[in-house]
Write an enzyme that holds these catalytic residues in place. Structure first.
Site: not given
Ligand SMILES: Cc1ncc(C[n+]2csc(CCOP(=O)(O)OP(=O)(O)O)c2C)c(N)n1
Length: 640
Positions: A285, A371, A399
């Site tokens: 990242k 969630e 959700r």
């Molecule tokens: C249902 C839901 N819960 C929480 C989020 C908030 N959220 C956005 S990105 C993220 C982290 C995603 O991590 P990853 O899939 O590993 O992607 P990265 O950012 O590391 O590339 C979160 C928790 C979301 N978008 N959707």
């Protein structure tokens, strides 16, 4: 066009078709330029930085190898899609990201044919990609479904529901697991540990190893010849992966920044896969930008920043954010009560629970992007005598709706829902707006629903929720800073279902729920100045309603306005229903409900969004004047 060394390659690439004209040896330079362009753009706009930087090479390789847009590329969450936007005809608008009228910060169907599926909530990509793959199969037309999903998003149940169902898509489904060992915060749980073991137990596949491994996908004779070595190699590794057990052909882990690896792997999967494939790609990242590499969590989402120093524009200061006020209030409650615990679904800093975690690590639970599990887990805790606070953004609680209904409300379990980001949220746009929680919660038997008018009220509501043991209770509060009101030294326990009269008039009554109270008070000043003495009530509760107060205000005022930061079906609907149930509307009462409009509002500054929604003081005044004109000059004029 001939390309001189001085011409940036990126200037020659408007769409993936241009990209595919390049030699593989040119892709490294292109990726470097793409990365610089993304950093420069986000420096100007703010937005999601670390995730996009981590997939620069992957984005380049996917568009180089696959036939987008006919191959349908679905980015999970969509927050990492800025490099994708630059390569798919949107470079000229990339500096409008997340600004009003500009590009969305996520993928969006209406924006480009290269965004076949909109996103922003996580873990939907595999399901959607299967849908594309199966539709193409049924139509007898070419085109794969390609999902790119992060290791964080892979923690959500929906991803497994999709993988369980992947067989029907056959070799038209390609899942690319983008494993950067980060969610927004460090990832949690068994899956994350499993992926880490997979990565550490297997060296990145060398090209020879890759060829051996992929040969299993090749036609028979070749396959037979290679089988022995392949089995040997597999025996050295961990054995079948979880993904193989689910019916995927697993390839990896591979270095997601090495184009010399990515390109042949993707080509092999494109040409030779016999069933659904999962390619496990390891990335970093924030890759390629020092400040973001050094603090992946802080650079997940950023304000505008100075590209040279990495320093972000500081927000103006001022009153504390609602999130921080909630976090501090909850810490104070937990100091008093050892049964209070806090649950977050992968948003420890977004919800302020990182502060709670520092004080009470044993009573804080980050369950990952899950969630639904968060809510039912809280229900179990509550059933066993704990006092759980589930801190989830309004939009993400959607959700877990069945869990709220079935596991919490029907069993009348005292789960406390701290609902952050209620109302319009600005740059994240429609997918993140907290528009519906009052509507979907206040319709549930047993549920208590509160909305804080300011940060002092939020402290009282946190306290009230902590003491409320007789059933579920929710309280909502917006994104951003409070009003600057003094915080109470000792929180009050609010009487359930009782509002407060903030200002007393005689002609117009404004019933407010939540932080529109400030606009209601401004409107009251303006109405007073026009000779229309105005009462303002902060109802505090959407459920149960303060029947007594509402009845009294209806009986003694000519015009009644309700106002709330939520969609139809919330406070206004409940007040109207109560009034008609009690026959209060039979008297020629002029009642108007101000609420969010029946549209999904695009990203904009929150102030502009509320202006567009018609929820500011001027709109209240206008609504009152129209209602009074309606009375004197008839319906048509009032509508004009
Ligand atoms: C249902 C839901 N819960 C929480 C989020 C908030 N959220 C956005 S990105 C993220 C982290 C995603 O991590 P990853 O899939 O590993 O992607 P990265 O950012 O590391 O590339 C979160 C928790 C979301 N978008 N959707």
């Amino acid at each position: 066009m001939s390309v001189t060394p001085a011409t940036p390659l990126l200037d020659t690439v408007d769409t993936p078709a241009d990209l595919r004209k390049l030699q593989p040896s040119q892709l490294r330079q292109l990726a470097d330029e793409l990365r610089s362009e993304m950093i420069a753009a986000v420096g100007q706009t703010g937005g999601h930085l670390g995730s996009g930087l981590g997939v620069v090479e992957l984005t380049t390789a996917i568009h180089y190898v696959f036939n987008t847009p006919d191959d349908r590329l679905v980015w999970d969450v969509g927050h990492q899609a800025y490099p994708h936007k630059i390569l798919t005809g949107r470079r000229d608008r990339i500096r409008t990201l997340r600004q009003g009228g500009g590009l969305s910060g996520f993928t969006k169907r209406s924006e480009s044919e290269y965004d076949p599926f909109g996103a922003a909530h996580s873990s939907t990509s595999i399901s959607a990609a299967i849908g594309f793959a199966v539709a193409n199969k049924l139509a007898g037309q070419p085109g794969k479904g390609i999902a790119v999903i992060g290791d964080g998003a892979m923690s959500a149940g929906m991803a497994y529901e999709a993988m369980n169902n992947a067989g029907q898509a056959g070799n038209r489904l390609v899942v690319i697991l983008n494993d950067n060992d980060m969610s927004i915060a460090p990832p949690v749980g068994g899956l994350s540990a499993y992926l880490a073991r997979l990565v550490s137990s297997r060296p990145f596949l060398e090209l020879r190893g890759l060829a051996r491994k992929l040969s299993r996908r090749l036609p028979r004779p070749l396959h037979q010849a290679a089988k022995k070595t392949d089995e040997f190699a597999r025996g050295l590794a961990m054995g079948g992966t979880l993904f193989e057990e689910l019916g995927f052909y697993y390839v990896g882990p591979i270095d997601g920044h090495n184009l010399d690896q990515l390109i042949p792997v993707l080509e092999n999967v494109r040409d030779a896969a016999e069933g659904p494939c999962l390619i496990h790609v390891v990335t970093q990242k924030g890759k390629g930008y020092g400040p973001a590499e050094a603090a992946a969590d802080k650079y997940h989402g950023v304000q505008k920043f100075d590209v040279i120093t990495g320093e972000q524009v500081k927000s103006a200061g001022g009153p504390p954010s609602y999130t921080n006020v909630f976090a501090q209030a909850l810490v104070a409650e937990a100091q008093r009560d050892g049964t209070i615990c806090a649950i977050t679904a992968a948003m420890p800093s977004g919800t302020g629970l990182d502060k709670f975690q520092k004080a009470f690590p044993d009573r804080t639970f980050d369950v990952g992007i899950a969630e639904q599990h968060a809510v039912t887990f809280a229900a179990g805790l509550a059933a066993q005598g704990m006092r759980p606070f589930c801190a989830i953004y309004s939009t993400f609680l959607q959700r877990a709706y069945d869990q709220v209904v079935h596991d919490v409300a029907i069993q009348n379990l005292p789960v406390r829902f701290a609902i952050d980001r209620a109302g319009l949220v600005g740059a994240d746009g429609a997918t993140h707006a907290g528009s519906f929680d009052v509507t979907y919660l206040a319709s549930l038997p047993n549920m208590v629903v509160m909305a804080a008018a300011d940060e002092a009220e939020l402290v009282h509501m946190t306290h009230t929720a902590a003491l409320h043991d007789t059933g579920p209770i929710a309280f909502r509060y917006p994104r951003g800073n409070g009003t600057g009101v003094a915080l109470p030294e000792v929180p009050q326990r609010l009487e359930i279902g009782k509002g407060r009269l903030v200002r007393e008039g005689s002609k117009v009554a404004i019933l407010s729920l939540g932080t529109r109270l400030a606009e209601a008070l401004k409107a009251a000043d303006q109405l007073d100045a026009r000779g229309l003495p105005t009462s303002v009530a902060d109802l505090r509760f959407a459920k149960p309603l303060d029947h007594e107060l509402i009845r009294r205000l209806i009986a003694t005022h000519e015009v009644v306005i309700t106002i709330e930061e939520g969609a139809i079906g919330g406070l206004g609907a409940h007040v109207l229903t109560m009034a008609s149930d009690e026959g209060l509307t039979d008297t020629g009462l002029k009642i108007r409900t101000l609420r969010l409009p029946d549209v999904f509002q695009d990203h904009e500054s929150p102030d502009r969004q509320y202006e567009e929604a018609g929820l500011n003081a001027a709109h209240i005044v206008e609504s009152v004047l129209k209602a009074l004109r309606h009375n004197s000059a008839g319906y048509q004029e009032a509508r004009a």
